[in-house]
Design an enzyme around this catalytic site. Structure first.
Site, PDB file in Angstrom:
ATOM      1  N   THR A 237      23.490  65.769 113.259  1.00  0.00           N
ATOM      2  CA  THR A 237      23.284  66.817 112.529  1.00  0.00           C
ATOM      3  C   THR A 237      22.363  66.531 111.607  1.00  0.00           C
ATOM      4  O   THR A 237      22.418  66.067 110.472  1.00  0.00           O
ATOM      5  CB  THR A 237      24.725  67.213 112.077  1.00  0.00           C
ATOM      6  OG1 THR A 237      25.376  67.601 113.190  1.00  0.00           O
ATOM      7  CG2 THR A 237      24.509  68.592 111.334  1.00  0.00           C
ATOM      8  N   CYS A 324      15.686  40.335  93.593  1.00  0.00           N
ATOM      9  CA  CYS A 324      16.800  39.494  93.686  1.00  0.00           C
ATOM     10  C   CYS A 324      17.719  39.683  94.629  1.00  0.00           C
ATOM     11  O   CYS A 324      17.894  40.527  94.987  1.00  0.00           O
ATOM     12  CB  CYS A 324      17.676  39.675  92.354  1.00  0.00           C
ATOM     13  SG  CYS A 324      16.782  39.301  90.881  1.00  0.00           S
TER      14      CYS A 324
END
Ligand code: PLP
Length: 378
Positions: A237, A324
């Site tokens: 949807t 990181c």
């Protein structure tokens, strides 16, 4: 607060948030429902598609909504081989692509596709010479980033399309336009692109929504199967309010594209001039012809994560080049690929602008970074 991390995400604009709130409260039905409320929601989506098509300069049936650019890129690159089963099993990309492309390519390599990763020069550019070397009879698609998210390096699309059209017209081109869409005044469709991927949250729209443009002669194979929404190209949807917010953000970005670019150019210029005036030792890792919205600077002797923390104490938000992953710190693969010295890579920060930033903010940033470097004895 001074927010200079707009390449990571942007603050949703007022018009975008208002549109989302309006749709959430007054047009929240399922656009696939056959009753009047569903019909109204469907109309809302159709209206947005028309607006997108006007900005992109394409027909509205060339757009598929996704949850983000990562999904768009995955859909194009994974689906390509299914929708063109007889095409050669080789593709070309570059070493400095966003992880959304690189990780998708790694997946493809485990599934029978050969991928060539082009190197880049000191400015982060790929070269046609390397592209010629990499091109094979079985090459079927190129996938490159229009504006690199760490350095702002701009792909020379005129050169790329001219090369493709002359040397290998059958090869399709997908562009990651996340950092250029609504920022650089380029008619990307006119250039002859086959596919491009963009994301709403980089242009003051909501998160969780992106889109794919696919050209008239290009097909898409769905990554997500289900109820057949969006002509079965992306089931699920559709989020009407997210689409409306993304649409408002896009219309606003395109209407302000020239003034935003002019502003970003003067912000970048003022940043570099002010740092020099203050005798701050820095290296600009972004090429001079980069998108002015992204400036990558190294402050040799300082560590990027320390600078980010110290600036954060003054509510100034920038990001590191170095990504990181989990707890392990890794150096930026983009800067390393540009052959930038480790010392510079370790001290690099990315400053990225949007149309809301001001020259006063840049002056404060320079003052605070100067203080930070003094504290760190750099
Ligand atoms: N490509 C580029 C160049 C990006 O900068 C980003 C986001 O940082 C993406 C792809 C992924 O976008 P999204 O967050 O919508 O998945």
């Amino acid at each position: 607060m001074i927010y200079l991390d707009n390449a990571a995400t942007t603050k949703p604009s007022e018009s975008s948030s208002n549109e989302m709130a309006r749709v959430m409260t007054s047009n929240w039905a399922n656009p696939s429902s056959v009753h009047a409320l569903g019909y109204r929601a469907e109309k809302e989506v159709e209206h947005c598609k028309t607006k997108f098509a006007e900005c992109i300069k394409c027909s509205s049936d060339r757009i598929v909504f996704t949850s983000c650019a990562t999904e768009s890129i995955n859909t194009v690159l994974k689906g390509f081989w299914k929708v063109y089963p007889r095409s050669g099993r080789h593709m070309i990309t570059s070493v400095t692509e966003h992880k959304a492309t690189l990780e998708t390519c790694h997946y493809l390599e485990k599934n029978g596709i050969e991928v060539t990763y082009l190197p880049v020069d000191g400015n982060g550019n790929i070269s046609i010479v390397e592209l010629v070397k990499a091109l094979r009879k079985d090459t079927s698609i190129f996938s490159f980033t229009h504006v690199n998210s760490e350095t702002g390096t701009v792909l020379n699309i005129d050169e790329l399309f001219a090369f493709r059209d002359k040397q290998c017209p059958e090869v399709k081109i997908h562009l990651d336009c996340v950092q250029s869409f609504g920022k650089l005044p380029v008619d990307i469709v006119k250039s002859g692109v086959d596919y491009f991927s963009v994301s709403s949250h980089k242009i003051h729209g909501p998160k969780g929504i992106g889109l794919i443009y696919f050209g008239a002669n290009s097909k898409i194979f769905p990554l997500i199967h289900g109820g057949g929404q969006q002509k079965a190209l992306r089931s699920g949807t559709v989020d009407v309010s997210a689409i409306s917010g993304f649409c408002a953000a896009t219309v606003e970005a395109f209407s302000k594209i020239d003034q935003s670019l002019t502003l970003a150019t003067s912000l970048k210029q003022s940043l570099l001039t002010e740092l020099e005036k203050r005798n701050i030792k820095f290296v600009c890792n972004s090429p001079s012809d980069a998108s002015p919205f992204i400036v990558n600077l190294s402050f040799p002797g300082a560590k990027s994560e320390v600078l980010i923390r110290v600036l954060g104490e003054s509510e100034i938000y920038v990001s590191a080049s170095s990504a990181c992953s989990t707890k392990k710190k890794k150096l930026s693969y983009v800067l390393s690929a540009m052959n930038i010295r480790d010392e510079y890579v370790q001290s690099a920060i990315r400053i990225s602008f949007c149309r809301n930033n001001t020259l006063e903010e840049i002056a404060t940033f320079c003052e605070k970074i100067s203080d930070a470097l003094k504290i760190l004895h750099v």
